[in-house]
Structures are given as C-alpha cells and as structure tokens.
Design an enzyme around this catalytic site. Structure first.
Site, PDB file in Angstrom:
ATOM      1  N   ASP A 194      26.690   9.221 -68.256  1.00 45.48           N
ATOM      2  CA  ASP A 194      26.079   8.169 -67.438  1.00 45.48           C
ATOM      3  C   ASP A 194      24.562   8.379 -67.296  1.00 45.48           C
ATOM      4  O   ASP A 194      24.074   9.502 -67.408  1.00 45.48           O
ATOM      5  CB  ASP A 194      26.744   8.166 -66.051  1.00 45.48           C
ATOM      6  CG  ASP A 194      26.534   6.852 -65.322  1.00 45.48           C
ATOM      7  OD1 ASP A 194      26.137   5.855 -65.974  1.00 45.48           O
ATOM      8  OD2 ASP A 194      26.756   6.812 -64.095  1.00 45.48           O
ATOM      9  N   HIS A 216      20.331   4.242 -74.476  1.00 45.50           N
ATOM     10  CA  HIS A 216      21.583   4.388 -75.234  1.00 45.50           C
ATOM     11  C   HIS A 216      21.326   5.086 -76.578  1.00 45.50           C
ATOM     12  O   HIS A 216      22.126   5.895 -77.036  1.00 45.50           O
ATOM     13  CB  HIS A 216      22.234   3.023 -75.475  1.00 45.50           C
ATOM     14  CG  HIS A 216      22.667   2.333 -74.213  1.00 45.50           C
ATOM     15  ND1 HIS A 216      23.341   2.981 -73.209  1.00 45.50           N
ATOM     16  CD2 HIS A 216      22.511   1.044 -73.782  1.00 45.50           C
ATOM     17  CE1 HIS A 216      23.602   2.128 -72.215  1.00 45.50           C
ATOM     18  NE2 HIS A 216      23.094   0.951 -72.544  1.00 45.50           N
ATOM     19  N   LEU A 228      36.274  21.432 -83.639  1.00 41.37           N
ATOM     20  CA  LEU A 228      36.300  20.648 -82.404  1.00 41.37           C
ATOM     21  C   LEU A 228      36.854  19.240 -82.638  1.00 41.37           C
ATOM     22  O   LEU A 228      36.510  18.599 -83.636  1.00 41.37           O
ATOM     23  CB  LEU A 228      34.855  20.526 -81.870  1.00 41.37           C
ATOM     24  CG  LEU A 228      34.660  19.599 -80.674  1.00 41.37           C
ATOM     25  CD1 LEU A 228      34.972  20.332 -79.375  1.00 41.37           C
ATOM     26  CD2 LEU A 228      33.234  19.043 -80.630  1.00 41.37           C
TER      27      LEU A 228
HETATM   28  C1  IPE Z   1      31.091   4.727 -66.769  1.00 41.19           C
HETATM   29  O1  IPE Z   1      29.765   4.450 -66.477  1.00 41.19           O
HETATM   30  C2  IPE Z   1      31.430   4.289 -68.153  1.00 41.19           C
HETATM   31  C3  IPE Z   1      30.760   5.005 -69.238  1.00 41.19           C
HETATM   32  C4  IPE Z   1      29.969   6.037 -69.133  1.00 41.19           C
HETATM   33  C5  IPE Z   1      31.052   4.534 -70.569  1.00 41.19           C
HETATM   34  P1  IPE Z   1      29.341   3.111 -65.728  1.00 41.19           P
HETATM   35  O2  IPE Z   1      27.860   3.177 -65.556  1.00 41.19           O
HETATM   36  O3  IPE Z   1      29.876   1.929 -66.431  1.00 41.19           O
HETATM   37  O4  IPE Z   1      30.086   3.273 -64.344  1.00 41.19           O
HETATM   38  P2  IPE Z   1      29.821   2.594 -62.933  1.00 41.19           P
HETATM   39  O5  IPE Z   1      29.745   1.116 -63.170  1.00 41.19           O
HETATM   40  O6  IPE Z   1      28.520   3.130 -62.416  1.00 41.19           O
HETATM   41  O7  IPE Z   1      30.968   3.024 -62.091  1.00 41.19           O
HETATM   42  C1  IPE Z   2      26.014   5.114 -69.617  1.00 34.21           C
HETATM   43  O1  IPE Z   2      24.773   4.817 -69.134  1.00 34.21           O
HETATM   44  C2  IPE Z   2      26.341   4.388 -70.889  1.00 34.21           C
HETATM   45  C3  IPE Z   2      27.365   3.353 -70.764  1.00 34.21           C
HETATM   46  C4  IPE Z   2      28.002   3.046 -69.680  1.00 34.21           C
HETATM   47  C5  IPE Z   2      27.678   2.600 -71.946  1.00 34.21           C
HETATM   48  P1  IPE Z   2      24.518   3.508 -68.249  1.00 34.21           P
HETATM   49  O2  IPE Z   2      24.203   2.390 -69.185  1.00 34.21           O
HETATM   50  O3  IPE Z   2      25.638   3.267 -67.319  1.00 34.21           O
HETATM   51  O4  IPE Z   2      23.217   3.923 -67.457  1.00 34.21           O
HETATM   52  P2  IPE Z   2      22.905   3.640 -65.939  1.00 34.21           P
HETATM   53  O5  IPE Z   2      24.051   4.178 -65.148  1.00 34.21           O
HETATM   54  O6  IPE Z   2      22.752   2.156 -65.806  1.00 34.21           O
HETATM   55  O7  IPE Z   2      21.638   4.387 -65.680  1.00 34.21           O
HETATM   56 MG    MG Z   3      26.033   3.870 -65.438  1.00 39.59          MG
END
Ligand code: IPE
Ligand code: IPE
Ligand code: MG
Length: 246
Positions: free
Chosen positions: A27, A44, A138
């Site tokens: 995240d 990303h 792995l």
């Molecule tokens: C969880 O992250 C999903 C992934 C890392 C793929 P999100 O950013 O989507 O989660 P929420 O919305 O903060 O709970």
């Molecule tokens: C995690 O990073 C990647 C995915 C959920 C695909 P986020 O895109 O959720 O990044 P934040 O949480 O908005 O910073």
């Molecule tokens: Mg996120």
C-alpha cells in the site's frame, strides 16, 4: 576454535525463525507519488520495481511463499485511467524481470479471478506462470483481482456443488476447506505498508494466526532492509496459537 564467519552463519540459520509464508499488502503507491508531485501511476511503476527487490530478498531470507496484494476486488472502483494502468503493469513487470525471475529459480503463481482482466493482461500472467512452473525456489504469488470474501464464496459454492452431485461427502474439515481456497496455506507473517491499520479483504481465513506488522514505509520505499526488520520483529514474537509458551 574461534568463530569463523561460516560458524556464525550456521548458528544464525539454526536459531533464526524465518516465516515460511509471508503476505504483504503493498500500500501507499499513490501517496508516495503525490508527495513527489507525480501522477499516482508513477507510484505504481516504482512499486513494481519494489516487487522485484522484495522477491529476491525474500528468497535469500528463506521465505517459501510470498503473496503480494496487487489488485483487490474493490480496486475496480478507482478511476478508469488508473485501473487501465494497473492492468498494463503485469506486462511491464514481466517484460522487465521475467528473465531474472527464471535465473533465480522463482516460481510465479497468482490468486484471484483473472477472467475480469483484458485478454492481454491474462496472457502475460499466464505466460509467466507457465514459464516458471517448474522452478523450485520462492513461490511469488500475485493476489490479483483478489478478495477474501469472494474467494470463500467461490470455495463454498464449489464444495456445495460437489456434495450435491455426490462427488464428495458432507464432511468438510478446516484443513479440507483450505484446499478450496486460492491460497491454501496459513500465513505466518502479514505486513501492510504505508500506515493503514486494516486488512482490506485480504486472506481473512489464512491470517487466522498470522503475526501482523504495520509499517509506515510506503511500498515504493520498502526494501531489503525493511523486510529484514520485519523478519527480525517476527522472530521476536511469541507465537502461542492459543496454547502456552513452552
Ligand atoms: C489494498 O489497498 C489493496 C491492495 C494493496 C492491492 P487499498 O489501498 O485498495 O485499500 P484501502 O482502500 O485503503 O482499504
Ligand atoms: C497500493 O497503493 C496499490 C494498489 C492498491 C493497486 P495505493 O494505490 O492504494 O496507494 P495509496 O494508498 O492511495 O497511497
Ligand atoms: Mg491504498
């Protein structure tokens, strides 16, 4: 005899409790980019490079299976251009790193429903899975279009169909149920990057007795040292599984 480096390495291996199965909620890509005045997609992109770094480090540290939450069943709610970039990301990632993953004997698998993705995305993932299927190092499992509730629902439906058709008895155990899931293993350690304190529909069954670590580090900044810190923390935990410390 004085302790040689080799002796110390041997000693470390003997006492170090490395987790077998590690699941990560990757995240913070968007916030990482925003802090730098960049579009979320730049986060990303950098985050995909982190996958390579962390997978190689995980293998070196003795982890057997690394499950990375790459796209949730809820992530379809995001703006179309972000979703479309995320659909392209597996292609960009494997183009860049598949040869190295092969060289390092890493096996790629996935958890989730690929069918919802564009055909090109499905093809690159299936290609990576097939190409690495005989590797014995792995297991790098990408949770992609993955949601734990959906996973459980599909499993229950499959089981119910098998019972209804007489293929099996109505005798489900916890162990047997696990086998219906995309991820059959129990998780030893779950790490969530970037400070959120929630599970976000990830591996709800498999995390039953996992150790949880929430780190403020954003996923694009997570590296070997950050992973090592988490494993050190894991090794210091007392896992009782409902029993008592021996
Ligand atoms: C969880 O992250 C999903 C992934 C890392 C793929 P999100 O950013 O989507 O989660 P929420 O919305 O903060 O709970
Ligand atoms: C995690 O990073 C990647 C995915 C959920 C695909 P986020 O895109 O959720 O990044 P934040 O949480 O908005 O910073
Ligand atoms: Mg996120």
């Amino acid at each position: 005899m004085s302790k040689s480096k080799l002796d110390l390495d041997f000693f470390k291996k003997e006492v170090y409790m490395a987790p077998k199965t590690v699941a990560i909620i990757m995240d913070g890509n968007g916030r990482w980019a925003k802090q730098r005045g960049l579009p979320r997609t730049a986060g990303h992109k950098k985050g995909a490079d982190t996958i390579r770094t962390v997978a190689l480090a995980a293998q070196d540290m003795g982890i057997q299976k690394l499950i990375l939450y790459a796209f949730s069943t809820e992530n379809w709610k995001r703006p179309e251009d972000e979703v479309s970039y995320l659909c392209k990301l597996p292609g960009l990632f494997f183009n860049k790193f598949i040869n190295e993953l092969m060289e390092k004997n890493i096996q790629v698998t996935f958890a989730g429903e690929l069918e919802k993705f564009p055909k090109a995305t499905q093809d690159v993932i299936n290609k990576a899975v097939n190409m690495t299927s005989k590797n014995t190092g792995l297991e790098l499992c990408l949770a992609i279009n993955y949601g734990s509730r959906r996973e459980m629902l599909l499993s229950i439906k499959k089981y119910a169909d098998e019972v209804a058709s007489g293929k099996r008895e109505n005798d489900l155990t916890e162990e047997e149920f696990s086998k219906y899931l995309f991820v059959p293993e129990d998780i030893d350690l779950m790490i969530r990057t970037s400070g959120e304190l929630r599970i976000s529909n990830y591996l709800l069954w498999q995390l039953a007795y996992a150790e949880l670590i929430f780190t403020p580090v954003a996923w694009p900044d997570f590296d070997e040292k950050a992973l090592k810190d988490c494993l050190d923390e894991f090794a210091s935990r007392d896992r009782r599984f409902g029993g008592l410390t021996s």
